[in-house]
Write a protein that holds these residues in place. Structure first.
Motif, short mmCIF file in Angstrom:
data_model
loop_
_atom_site.label_atom_id
_atom_site.label_comp_id
_atom_site.label_asym_id
_atom_site.label_seq_id
_atom_site.Cartn_x
_atom_site.Cartn_y
_atom_site.Cartn_z
N LYS A 1 0.81 -1.21 0.00
CA LYS A 1 0.00 0.00 0.00
C LYS A 1 0.85 1.27 0.00
O LYS A 1 0.39 2.33 -0.39
CB LYS A 1 -0.92 0.01 1.23
CG LYS A 1 -1.99 -1.06 1.21
CD LYS A 1 -3.03 -0.78 0.16
CE LYS A 1 -4.19 -1.73 0.25
NZ LYS A 1 -5.21 -1.45 -0.79
N GLY A 2 2.08 1.17 0.48
CA GLY A 2 2.93 2.35 0.57
C GLY A 2 3.83 2.25 1.78
O GLY A 2 3.91 1.20 2.43
N TYR B 1 9.20 6.64 6.05
CA TYR B 1 7.75 6.79 6.13
C TYR B 1 7.25 8.08 5.49
O TYR B 1 6.12 8.15 5.02
CB TYR B 1 7.32 6.74 7.60
CG TYR B 1 5.83 6.60 7.80
CD1 TYR B 1 5.18 5.43 7.40
CD2 TYR B 1 5.09 7.62 8.36
CE1 TYR B 1 3.81 5.29 7.57
CE2 TYR B 1 3.72 7.48 8.54
CZ TYR B 1 3.08 6.32 8.14
OH TYR B 1 1.73 6.18 8.30
N ASN B 2 8.07 9.11 5.47
CA ASN B 2 7.59 10.43 5.06
C ASN B 2 7.84 10.75 3.60
O ASN B 2 8.09 11.89 3.24
CB ASN B 2 8.23 11.51 5.95
CG ASN B 2 7.83 11.37 7.40
OD1 ASN B 2 6.67 11.09 7.70
ND2 ASN B 2 8.78 11.53 8.30
N ILE B 3 7.79 9.74 2.74
CA ILE B 3 7.90 9.97 1.30
C ILE B 3 6.77 9.22 0.60
O ILE B 3 6.21 8.26 1.14
CB ILE B 3 9.27 9.53 0.74
CG1 ILE B 3 9.50 8.03 0.99
CG2 ILE B 3 10.40 10.35 1.32
CD1 ILE B 3 10.74 7.51 0.31
N LYS B 4 6.44 9.64 -0.62
CA LYS B 4 5.34 9.02 -1.34
C LYS B 4 5.77 7.80 -2.14
O LYS B 4 5.02 6.84 -2.29
CB LYS B 4 4.70 10.05 -2.28
CG LYS B 4 3.97 11.18 -1.54
CD LYS B 4 3.29 12.12 -2.52
CE LYS B 4 2.53 13.22 -1.77
NZ LYS B 4 1.86 14.16 -2.71
N LYS B 5 7.00 7.83 -2.69
CA LYS B 5 7.47 6.72 -3.51
C LYS B 5 8.72 6.10 -2.90
O LYS B 5 9.64 6.81 -2.50
CB LYS B 5 7.78 7.21 -4.93
CG LYS B 5 6.55 7.58 -5.75
CD LYS B 5 6.94 7.90 -7.18
CE LYS B 5 5.71 8.19 -8.04
NZ LYS B 5 6.10 8.46 -9.45
N ASP C 1 7.69 0.82 -7.31
CA ASP C 1 8.55 1.76 -8.03
C ASP C 1 9.99 1.28 -8.14
O ASP C 1 10.85 2.02 -8.63
CB ASP C 1 8.51 3.13 -7.35
CG ASP C 1 7.14 3.79 -7.47
OD1 ASP C 1 6.66 3.92 -8.61
OD2 ASP C 1 6.55 4.13 -6.43
N ASP D 1 10.72 1.07 6.38
CA ASP D 1 10.50 2.05 5.32
C ASP D 1 10.83 3.46 5.78
O ASP D 1 10.74 3.77 6.98
CB ASP D 1 9.03 2.04 4.86
CG ASP D 1 8.69 0.83 4.01
OD1 ASP D 1 9.63 0.08 3.65
OD2 ASP D 1 7.50 0.64 3.72
N THR E 1 11.79 4.20 -3.89
CA THR E 1 12.52 3.93 -5.13
C THR E 1 13.89 3.29 -4.90
O THR E 1 14.58 2.97 -5.87
CB THR E 1 12.71 5.22 -5.93
OG1 THR E 1 13.45 6.17 -5.14
CG2 THR E 1 11.37 5.84 -6.31
N HIS F 1 15.19 3.50 0.75
CA HIS F 1 13.82 3.88 1.13
C HIS F 1 13.11 2.71 1.82
O HIS F 1 12.29 2.93 2.70
CB HIS F 1 13.02 4.31 -0.10
CG HIS F 1 13.54 5.57 -0.72
ND1 HIS F 1 13.34 5.88 -2.05
CD2 HIS F 1 14.27 6.60 -0.19
CE1 HIS F 1 13.91 7.04 -2.31
NE2 HIS F 1 14.48 7.50 -1.21
#
Length: 484
Positions: free
Chosen positions: A74-75, A101-105, A174, A99, A107, A140
């Motif tokens: 989910k992210g 946590y404070n990024i959208k993608k 990604d 992860d 990569t 990431h």
């Protein structure tokens, strides 16, 4: 003949796994009942499963894994973990997904394999440490892989081949088609295992040599509680006919919490309420108790510098005392050391009613993790009743030094609140990279302790104090008062 085959799914249409059930009717009956065949995806050789109950367990495990993969797809999730088991039920790997946590993608993706012998390090056993590891790897999403000591791992390449499919499953969308980097600190084994055994009380144990930061350490580890090192001391290579290694007693404590425990020597006050200076403490005839002998390193180190003091070591497992004597030079036959083999909770109940009191009580006990996440000490030692017993055991001007280990901040606060309800003055110190927090519990007034800390920070210690004690005393700058 019955076969269950997990279907290979190239798309993301279904969250749950899909199985094909293949039933083959044979013209000639088999002489004995055939086991159920199970194939996981594109495996060539089927796994043979004896009963339908075990087949259901296997399918449920696949369902749980599929839900887990769906959850992390989910992210960014900050952190999640799962364990991988052999078919015989033994733990094979533990995977932590960490992860940014404070990024959208996401990569940048990679894997870090924790070498055996280093799995207890702060950076691998704490959430904060694992996030630091991810940042140091500049990723990431990091998959941190923890190994288990009772398993055989041939090489890093073999581990990579074994885990590759599941690592691909956890790859962020990604990062598709990227090469996955497998990172580690080198060896996947301890440098040398000295002895192993099986205690009736503590279970399987091992004494081993581990190389960390170019230094060699001897460790005692109980394998049923492998997240906590029982004892550790630095050793040096020597060349004699009878010995290959020598313990470095010029720097006896390699564990942060043991170094912090030495600050208890600064918390002693005389009958008039005056702080006893550290150089005078060394010549005092103190009475000191240690609940939890372990490798005996604390008792041995203090026994060597407090030449007029007497010590009582309380240990539930007699075999531990023998290990300490054999591998950690613990002087169990010293006239100034008395070993009591019993449950420490019974010891404090009986000692609370005795006339002879203690100047210092060290509590360095470990046990099974309770539901609140308390590792050390066992929860029965931080009840108001147990703390009251220990309070009665201490002389006026004495101190209780307790090793508190929990990864839950609220549990830590709750325990210290209970301590504060019994002891008027409560002070704490913790290392920068350590889950252990030493709590100093005193009946001396706050203003006297604050003055002691202030003076100890500012004054230069005399030459009759050994170098390692001087070094550890500098840690008094990190002491803070606990207030409600």
């Amino acid at each position: 003949m019955i076969r269950f085959q997990k279907c290979f799914q190239s798309g993301k249409e279904f969250v749950m796994p899909v199985f094909a059930v293949i039933i083959t009717k044979l013209k000639i009956p088999l002489p004995q009942k055939r086991k159920i065949e199970y194939l996981n995806g594109l495996d060539i050789q089927p796994e043979l499963i004896e009963t339908s109950e075990k087949l259901i367990e296997r399918i449920k495990a696949e369902q749980q894994l599929s839900w887990f993969k769906h959850y992390i797809s989910k992210g960014p999730i900050e952190e999640a973990s799962l364990k991988i088991y052999f078919s015989n039920g033994k733990e094979r790997y533990e995977l932590f997904i960490i992860d940014e946590y404070n990024i959208k993608k996401l990569t940048k993706y990679g894997v870090f394999i924790v070498p055996l012998g280093r799995e207890n390090d702060w950076i691998f056993v704490t959430t904060k440490g694992r996030q630091n590891l991810r940042m140091n790897c500049q990723l990431h999403r990091l998959i941190m892989v923890r190994l288990f000591r009772d398993q055989d791992y041939q090489s890093l390449d073999a581990i990579q081949n074994e885990l590759n499919n599941i690592i691909l499953d956890f790859m962020p969308k990604d990062c598709i088609n990227q090469k996955i980097n497998y990172l580690s600190l080198g060896s996947t084994d301890v440098s040398e295992t000295i002895e192993t055994g099986n205690s009736e009380i503590n279970g399987k144990w091992t004494v081993e040599h581990v190389i960390a930061n170019e230094l060699t350490y001897r460790r005692l580890i109980f394998l049923d509680s492998s997240n906590l090192i029982q004892s550790e001391v630095e050793i040096n290579k020597i060349k004699t006919k009878t010995k290959e290694w020598k313990i470095n007693w010029s720097n006896p404590f390699s564990c942060e919490h043991h170094k912090n425990m030495t600050l208890a020597l600064n918390f002693l006050f005389d009958k008039e309420g005056r702080n006893i200076l550290l150089e005078n403490v060394l010549n005092e005839k103190l009475r000191i108790a240690l609940l939890g002998v372990g490798g005996g390193i604390i008792l041995k180190a203090f026994h060597d510098i407090l030449i007029n003091s007497i010590f009582v070591g309380v240990e539930l497992d007699e075999e531990v005392v023998e290990i300490a004597s054999k591998h950690f030079e613990f002087p169990k036959n010293s006239e100034r050391i008395k070993i009591v083999i019993c449950d420490a909770i019974n010891f404090i109940k009986e000692s609370a009613e005795q006339v002879d009191k203690f100047d210092i009580i060290f509590v360095d006990l470990s046990g099974q993790v309770n539901p609140e996440g308390l590792y050390c000490p066992p929860s029965q030692f931080v009840t108001k009743g147990a703390l009251t017993f220990m309070k009665k055991m201490i002389k006026n001007g004495g101190v209780l030094a307790l090793n508190l280990v929990t990864r839950d901040e609220q549990t830590s606060i709750d325990v210290k609140k209970t301590i504060k309800s019994v002891f008027s003055s409560v002070y704490c110190v913790r290392g920068d990279e350590d889950v252990n927090e030493i709590v100093f519990c005193s009946l001396s007034p706050k203003n006297e302790i604050d003055e002691m800390i202030k003076e100890t920070k500012s004054r230069q210690l005399p030459s009759n104090i050994c170098n390692w004690l001087k070094e550890y005393t500098d840690r008094i700058e990190k002491i803070v008062e606990f207030t409600i």
